[in-house]
Design a protein around this motif. Structure first.
Motif, PDB file in Angstrom:
ATOM      1  N   PHE A 123       7.514  -1.414  14.536  1.00 53.89           N
ATOM      2  CA  PHE A 123       6.131  -0.942  14.458  1.00 53.89           C
ATOM      3  C   PHE A 123       6.084   0.486  13.918  1.00 53.89           C
ATOM      4  N   LEU A 124       6.965   1.368  14.425  1.00 51.41           N
ATOM      5  CA  LEU A 124       6.976   2.749  13.950  1.00 51.41           C
ATOM      6  C   LEU A 124       7.370   2.826  12.481  1.00 51.41           C
ATOM      7  N   ASN A 125       8.334   2.027  12.063  1.00 57.50           N
ATOM      8  CA  ASN A 125       8.735   2.018  10.648  1.00 57.50           C
ATOM      9  C   ASN A 125       7.584   1.546   9.769  1.00 57.50           C
ATOM     10  N   ASN A 126       6.881   0.501  10.212  1.00 62.04           N
ATOM     11  CA  ASN A 126       5.736   0.007   9.449  1.00 62.04           C
ATOM     12  C   ASN A 126       4.611   1.038   9.411  1.00 62.04           C
ATOM     13  N   LEU A 127       4.442   1.746  10.534  1.00 62.82           N
ATOM     14  CA  LEU A 127       3.421   2.794  10.598  1.00 62.82           C
ATOM     15  C   LEU A 127       3.741   3.908   9.602  1.00 62.82           C
ATOM     16  N   ARG A 128       5.003   4.324   9.546  1.00 63.67           N
ATOM     17  CA  ARG A 128       5.405   5.361   8.587  1.00 63.67           C
ATOM     18  C   ARG A 128       5.195   4.882   7.156  1.00 63.67           C
ATOM     19  N   THR A 129       5.509   3.627   6.907  1.00 64.37           N
ATOM     20  CA  THR A 129       5.329   3.080   5.556  1.00 64.37           C
ATOM     21  C   THR A 129       3.862   3.095   5.151  1.00 64.37           C
ATOM     22  N   PHE A 130       2.985   2.689   6.066  1.00 64.20           N
ATOM     23  CA  PHE A 130       1.548   2.701   5.784  1.00 64.20           C
ATOM     24  C   PHE A 130       1.062   4.109   5.441  1.00 64.20           C
ATOM     25  N   VAL A 131       1.458   5.103   6.242  1.00 66.42           N
ATOM     26  CA  VAL A 131       1.039   6.478   5.991  1.00 66.42           C
ATOM     27  C   VAL A 131       1.523   6.937   4.613  1.00 66.42           C
ATOM     28  N   ARG A 132       2.742   6.602   4.262  1.00 67.65           N
ATOM     29  CA  ARG A 132       3.280   7.012   2.961  1.00 67.65           C
ATOM     30  C   ARG A 132       2.575   6.299   1.818  1.00 67.65           C
ATOM     31  N   VAL A 133       2.177   5.038   2.020  1.00 65.80           N
ATOM     32  CA  VAL A 133       1.433   4.310   0.977  1.00 65.80           C
ATOM     33  C   VAL A 133       0.082   4.972   0.746  1.00 65.80           C
ATOM     34  N   VAL A 134      -0.613   5.319   1.825  1.00 62.80           N
ATOM     35  CA  VAL A 134      -1.916   5.977   1.683  1.00 62.80           C
ATOM     36  C   VAL A 134      -1.754   7.287   0.919  1.00 62.80           C
ATOM     37  N   GLU A 135      -0.720   8.050   1.240  1.00 62.63           N
ATOM     38  CA  GLU A 135      -0.539   9.353   0.621  1.00 62.63           C
ATOM     39  C   GLU A 135      -0.015   9.247  -0.808  1.00 62.63           C
ATOM     40  N   ALA A 136       0.799   8.213  -1.064  1.00 61.50           N
ATOM     41  CA  ALA A 136       1.352   8.053  -2.430  1.00 61.50           C
ATOM     42  C   ALA A 136       0.412   7.282  -3.342  1.00 61.50           C
ATOM     43  N   GLY A 137      -0.436   6.424  -2.789  1.00 56.70           N
ATOM     44  CA  GLY A 137      -1.419   5.698  -3.588  1.00 56.70           C
ATOM     45  C   GLY A 137      -0.953   4.375  -4.132  1.00 56.70           C
ATOM     46  N   SER A 138       0.320   3.984  -3.899  1.00 54.81           N
ATOM     47  CA  SER A 138       0.794   2.692  -4.405  1.00 54.81           C
ATOM     48  C   SER A 138       2.046   2.259  -3.668  1.00 54.81           C
ATOM     49  N   PHE A 139       2.252   0.935  -3.665  1.00 56.62           N
ATOM     50  CA  PHE A 139       3.478   0.383  -3.079  1.00 56.62           C
ATOM     51  C   PHE A 139       4.702   0.787  -3.890  1.00 56.62           C
ATOM     52  N   ALA A 181       5.747  -4.708   4.912  1.00 59.95           N
ATOM     53  CA  ALA A 181       5.683  -3.801   6.058  1.00 59.95           C
ATOM     54  C   ALA A 181       4.232  -3.517   6.434  1.00 59.95           C
ATOM     55  N   VAL A 182       3.369  -3.298   5.415  1.00 57.37           N
ATOM     56  CA  VAL A 182       1.953  -3.036   5.697  1.00 57.37           C
ATOM     57  C   VAL A 182       1.286  -4.288   6.262  1.00 57.37           C
ATOM     58  N   THR A 183       1.620  -5.452   5.705  1.00 57.70           N
ATOM     59  CA  THR A 183       1.055  -6.708   6.208  1.00 57.70           C
ATOM     60  C   THR A 183       1.446  -6.938   7.664  1.00 57.70           C
ATOM     61  N   SER A 184       2.700  -6.665   7.993  1.00 56.22           N
ATOM     62  CA  SER A 184       3.162  -6.807   9.378  1.00 56.22           C
ATOM     63  C   SER A 184       2.398  -5.873  10.304  1.00 56.22           C
ATOM     64  N   LEU A 185       2.110  -4.659   9.837  1.00 54.27           N
ATOM     65  CA  LEU A 185       1.330  -3.722  10.628  1.00 54.27           C
ATOM     66  C   LEU A 185      -0.080  -4.264  10.856  1.00 54.27           C
ATOM     67  N   GLU A 186      -0.695  -4.813   9.817  1.00 53.55           N
ATOM     68  CA  GLU A 186      -2.046  -5.368   9.952  1.00 53.55           C
ATOM     69  C   GLU A 186      -2.061  -6.534  10.936  1.00 53.55           C
ATOM     70  N   GLU A 187      -1.009  -7.349  10.933  1.00 53.86           N
ATOM     71  CA  GLU A 187      -0.940  -8.463  11.879  1.00 53.86           C
ATOM     72  C   GLU A 187      -0.826  -7.938  13.310  1.00 53.86           C
TER      73      GLU A 187
END
Length: 337
Positions: free
Chosen positions: A4-20, A37-43
């Motif tokens: 969960f924490l790894n997916n959370l970090r990935t989501f934050v980095r995607v928002v800040e970077a603007g793309s997968f 990773a983002v999909t798993s977080l959404e689930e």
């Protein structure tokens, strides 16, 4: 939780970077892995945090609010992680120490004061009790105790030195009641009892170079549970009692107390430092153990050396008894009023 924490970090980095793809390039993985990773977080959240199309990525309203909270949470986790890692490298914060009374008043408090002066980022809390508390249950980092043998436990222990108790009294008491010359003379004297973890209050296991004796105290005018209280009673001339070498060394050297039957002492015991675990040892505990070995250990040996000079006439101190090790022992007045 780690996923969960790894997916959370990935989501934050995607928002800040603007793309997968940008995050994938930073992380040496594929855009598909980032997307999963983002999909798993959404689930996990049961909420959509990103809108995806083949050409565009945008953050949902829920995702925007979640991103702001997630940044704070991750920053707190990173800060706590850094603090925990630094705790094993640099001594900082509060250290809670337990010590038995005799050790605390004669040696340990002074050693802790010099430790705190050497490590000003550490605050010291000393709790003085006769019996050792549950270190983990009561939140102690370390205990300094005297014992003939430690009970089996999951705790880690280090021997800091040795000591034993000797028979002592005031010169005033000896002047009024006479000096015992042999063990059987003790039957004519007032014998004081000290409750102690290292020996029974009503039994003195006496040793000399040639023999051993068990002296049982059948009656006493005075029974106490701390060495300092016994010391006060001895100063008052109540009778004869036993005190550890580290408690009585200064009083023998100053003449405040005299050694009785100096060819005998009670059976030796060990001074231990006890702490909960050696795994990931906190820097405060590690440096305090080093400090105790450098200060308390020689002070214990020095106290025994002083006491061992009083093996002749109990009423006549040696011409020049050894001096206390500088900076490790508390000087006391010759007699309390």
């Amino acid at each position: 939780m780690a996923d969960f924490l790894n997916n959370l970090r990935t989501f934050v980095r995607v928002v800040e970077a603007g793309s997968f793809t940008a995050v994938a390039n930073e992380s040496d993985c594929t855009p598909g892995q980032v997307s999963r990773a983002v999909t798993s977080l959404e689930e996990e959240l049961q909420a959509l945090v990103l809108h995806r199309t083949t050409r565009h990525l945008s953050v949902t309203d829920v995702g925007t609010r979640f991103y702001e909270r997630a940044k704070v949470i991750l920053a707190d986790i990173d800060s706590a992680t850094d603090e925990a890692r630094n705790a094993t490298e640099s001594p900082v914060g509060r250290i809670r120490v337990h010590s038995s009374p005799g050790l605390a008043y004669s040696e340990v408090a002074t050693a802790l004061a010099s430790y705190q002066a050497s490590f000003p980022a550490v605050s010291v809390e000393l709790k003085i009790e006769q019996s050792m508390p549950g270190l983990v249950e009561e939140g102690y980092d370390l205990s300094v105790v005297s014992a003939t043998q430690l009970p089996d436990s999951a705790y880690i222990s280090q021997a800091l030195g040795a000591a034993y108790s000797v028979l002592v009294s005031s010169a005033d008491y000896i002047a009024r009641h006479g000096l015992p010359r042999k063990l059987t003379d003790l039957a004519d004297h007032a014998l004081l009892q000290l409750e102690s973890p290292v020996s029974a209050a009503d039994e003195w296991h006496l040793q000399s170079a040639d023999d051993t004796h068990l002296w049982t105290i059948t009656r006493t005018p005075f029974r106490v549970n701390t060495p300092d209280a016994l010391r006060a009673a001895l100063f008052a001339g109540v009778g004869i009692g036993t005190l550890p070498t580290y408690t009585v060394a200064d009083d023998l050297a100053s003449g405040a107390l005299v050694r009785v039957l100096p060819q005998y002492h009670l059976r030796p015991f060990t001074v231990f430092a006890v702490y909960p675990s050696r795994r990931y040892l906190d820097a405060k505990v590690r440096t305090l153990l080093e400090h105790l070995r450098a200060t308390l250990s020689p002070a214990l040996a020095n106290a025994m050396e002083i006491v061992e000079t009083f093996t002749g006439d109990a009423t006549a101190p040696p011409a020049s008894p050894p001096k206390r090790v500088a900076g490790t022992a508390r000087k006391r007045p010759a007699k309390r009023k």
